[in-house]
Design a protein around this motif. Structure first.
Motif, short mmCIF file in Angstrom:
data_model
loop_
_atom_site.label_atom_id
_atom_site.label_comp_id
_atom_site.label_asym_id
_atom_site.label_seq_id
_atom_site.Cartn_x
_atom_site.Cartn_y
_atom_site.Cartn_z
N GLY A 10 0.81 -1.21 0.00
CA GLY A 10 0.00 0.00 0.00
C GLY A 10 0.84 1.25 0.00
O GLY A 10 0.51 2.24 -0.68
N GLN A 11 1.94 1.23 0.76
CA GLN A 11 2.83 2.41 0.79
C GLN A 11 3.44 2.67 -0.59
O GLN A 11 3.52 3.81 -1.04
N GLN A 12 3.86 1.60 -1.24
CA GLN A 12 4.46 1.76 -2.57
C GLN A 12 3.44 2.34 -3.55
O GLN A 12 3.76 3.23 -4.33
N TYR A 13 2.22 1.84 -3.47
CA TYR A 13 1.18 2.33 -4.39
C TYR A 13 0.94 3.82 -4.20
O TYR A 13 0.78 4.57 -5.17
N PHE A 183 6.47 -11.65 -11.60
CA PHE A 183 6.02 -10.31 -11.21
C PHE A 183 4.88 -10.39 -10.19
O PHE A 183 4.03 -9.50 -10.13
N PHE A 184 4.89 -11.47 -9.40
CA PHE A 184 3.96 -11.58 -8.28
C PHE A 184 4.11 -10.31 -7.44
O PHE A 184 5.21 -9.75 -7.33
N PRO A 185 3.01 -9.80 -6.85
CA PRO A 185 3.06 -8.49 -6.20
C PRO A 185 4.17 -8.27 -5.18
O PRO A 185 4.65 -7.13 -5.02
N ALA A 191 3.66 -6.82 -10.10
CA ALA A 191 2.44 -6.33 -10.72
C ALA A 191 1.34 -6.24 -9.66
O ALA A 191 1.59 -6.47 -8.47
N CYS A 192 0.14 -5.91 -10.09
CA CYS A 192 -1.02 -5.92 -9.19
C CYS A 192 -1.83 -7.17 -9.47
O CYS A 192 -3.05 -7.13 -9.66
N GLY A 193 -1.13 -8.28 -9.53
CA GLY A 193 -1.69 -9.57 -9.89
C GLY A 193 -0.55 -10.45 -10.36
O GLY A 193 0.61 -10.13 -10.14
N ASP A 194 -0.86 -11.53 -11.04
CA ASP A 194 0.19 -12.42 -11.53
C ASP A 194 0.81 -11.89 -12.82
O ASP A 194 0.19 -11.14 -13.57
N GLY A 195 2.03 -12.32 -13.06
CA GLY A 195 2.72 -11.97 -14.30
C GLY A 195 4.10 -12.59 -14.30
O GLY A 195 4.65 -12.92 -13.25
N GLY A 196 4.66 -12.77 -15.48
CA GLY A 196 6.00 -13.35 -15.59
C GLY A 196 6.62 -13.00 -16.92
O GLY A 196 5.99 -12.40 -17.80
N LEU A 235 -3.29 -4.54 -18.71
CA LEU A 235 -3.34 -3.76 -17.48
C LEU A 235 -2.10 -3.99 -16.63
O LEU A 235 -1.49 -3.05 -16.11
N GLN A 236 -1.71 -5.26 -16.48
CA GLN A 236 -0.51 -5.56 -15.70
C GLN A 236 0.74 -5.01 -16.38
O GLN A 236 1.65 -4.51 -15.72
N ALA A 237 0.79 -5.10 -17.70
CA ALA A 237 1.94 -4.56 -18.43
C ALA A 237 2.05 -3.06 -18.22
O ALA A 237 3.15 -2.52 -18.04
N ALA A 238 0.93 -2.37 -18.23
CA ALA A 238 0.94 -0.92 -18.02
C ALA A 238 1.46 -0.57 -16.64
O ALA A 238 2.25 0.38 -16.47
N ILE A 239 1.03 -1.32 -15.64
CA ILE A 239 1.51 -1.10 -14.27
C ILE A 239 3.00 -1.39 -14.16
O ILE A 239 3.76 -0.62 -13.55
N LEU A 240 3.45 -2.46 -14.80
CA LEU A 240 4.87 -2.81 -14.76
C LEU A 240 5.72 -1.78 -15.50
O LEU A 240 6.86 -1.51 -15.11
N ASN A 241 5.18 -1.21 -16.56
CA ASN A 241 5.92 -0.16 -17.28
C ASN A 241 6.19 1.04 -16.38
O ASN A 241 7.24 1.67 -16.48
#
Length: 377
Positions: A10-13, A183-185, A191-196, A235-241
């Motif tokens: 939450g702090q990071q967000y 890219f687990f949170p 990410a804000c969900g799963d990703g790899g 959506l996850q890609a945008a957050i990771l960018n």
């Protein structure tokens, strides 16, 4: 009492909320939720960050490992060397392709694969080694690659916990044949969900992975192999960018926190702080200490220390309480208790302290003072 969590997403967000909001709104407004420019942009940016020619995004770090094994045609009758002290995903993907995981003990100082025990685990069936860069620190990749090249084995780096870490100046994920990222949170780049993602400089492997991850299709509706559906959504890609731009800064903050832990906990009786192996640079996904057990003194017990910290509002984690060879799913492999003594001992001693870039000095001092107060009695 102010509670101190092991990680505070939450702090990071809050620090990047506006940027995340803009990026997410742009994706939603575009109507392109699968694939598209955000995914392509992330693959290009992350590949450049790691220093490879090809980056292929996917659904998770577990899928990344699975796709890597599939791309190397590893399957029934093959063996893959895996450290016995890691998350189950590293071994289960080997089993998922029909191959057999062969476990190797770990180094007590780094928690990573003991490279001195690699040779004895290699047989005529061995096809690959999966070194896991545990807790943010690189395995000794010089030794791993020397052994792999001598025996003509592939190397799949499990980089899930170590995005941004280096060995001898090189980013992990580009040293072996294939790098696999999560890219687990809770990861350094989460990410804000799963990703790899999978990284490689081998264009043939990259092309094969792209085909397998998309239902085995070489072109639309033309499947050449049995594939899977493994996508990183837009959506996850945008957050990771957004987050990728901050990764080095966050890793540096983690390093400073680790150095303070070193400084103030290094001389606490019954406690061993982690060692940073050279010429590597850890990114401290976890800060994991060892609480040495003493049969004559209950105070020196990991679970007792953990409970005492919890009473003060400090949450710690245990990674991992059961080595892989003692997991019920692998009983049929025939390993016995006592076969991997280092991993078995450390599984009873490890304790991961709060570690995240936004951990304040006051919060860290609370953790330090609580541990010193209890163990220095």
């Amino acid at each position: 009492m102010n509670k101190i969590p092991p990680i505070d997403l939450g702090q990071q967000y809050k620090l990047i909320a506006q940027e995340i909001g803009v990026a997410v709104e742009q994706v939603l407004a575009s109507g392109y939720y699968i694939g598209g420019s955000e995914v392509a942009r992330f693959e290009e940016a992350f590949g450049e960050y790691i220093g490879v020619s090809d980056c292929i995004s996917c659904n998770s770090g577990t899928d990344a490992l699975f796709l890597a094994l599939r791309a190397l045609d590893i399957g029934p009758g093959d063996e893959v060397i895996v450290p016995v002290f890691t998350f189950i995903a590293t071994a289960e993907v080997v089993s998922s392709v029909g191959a057999t995981p062969v476990f190797v003990d770990i180094d007590e100082n780094t928690f990573n694969l003991d490279v001195n025990k690699l040779e004895s685990a290699i047989t005529s069936k061995t096809k690959a080694i999966i070194p896991v860069h545990l807790f943010g620190q690189s395995v000794n990749m010089t030794r791993v690659m020397e052994t792999a090249r001598t025996h003509q084995l592939s190397v799949i780096e499990d980089c899930a916990q170590a995005t941004g870490a280096t060995w001898n100046g090189e980013k992990i994920g580009r040293i072996g044949d294939i790098g696999c990222f999560s890219f687990f949170p809770t990861k350094n780049l989460g990410a804000c969900g799963d990703g790899g993602a999978i990284t490689t400089d081998n264009t043939a492997i990259a092309a094969k992975i792209r085909m397998i991850k998309d239902h085995g299709q070489s072109s639309k509706y033309n499947s050449e192999v049995v594939g899977v559906n493994s996508r990183l959504d837009a959506l996850q890609a945008a957050i990771l960018n957004v987050k990728l731009r901050y990764l080095d800064q966050w890793n540096e903050q983690r390093s400073r926190i680790a150095q303070r832990y070193h400084q103030f906990l290094g001389a606490v009786p019954g406690l061993i702080v982690p060692t940073e192996a050279t010429p590597g640079q850890s990114v401290w996904n976890q800060y994991t200490v060892r609480v040495l057990q003493r049969a004559t003194d209950l105070i020196f017990d990991r679970n007792v220390v953990r409970a005492q910290l919890a009473e003060r509002g400090i949450t710690t984690m245990v990674y991992y309480p059961v080595p892989l060879h003692l997991q019920p799913v692998y009983e049929d492999l025939g390993y016995q208790p006592g076969q991997f003594p280092v991993a078995e001992q450390l599984s009873q001693e490890v304790l991961s302290l709060p570690m995240f870039p936004e951990l304040s000095t006051e919060q860290q001092d609370s953790v330090i003072y609580a541990i010193k107060d209890f163990l220095s009695q």
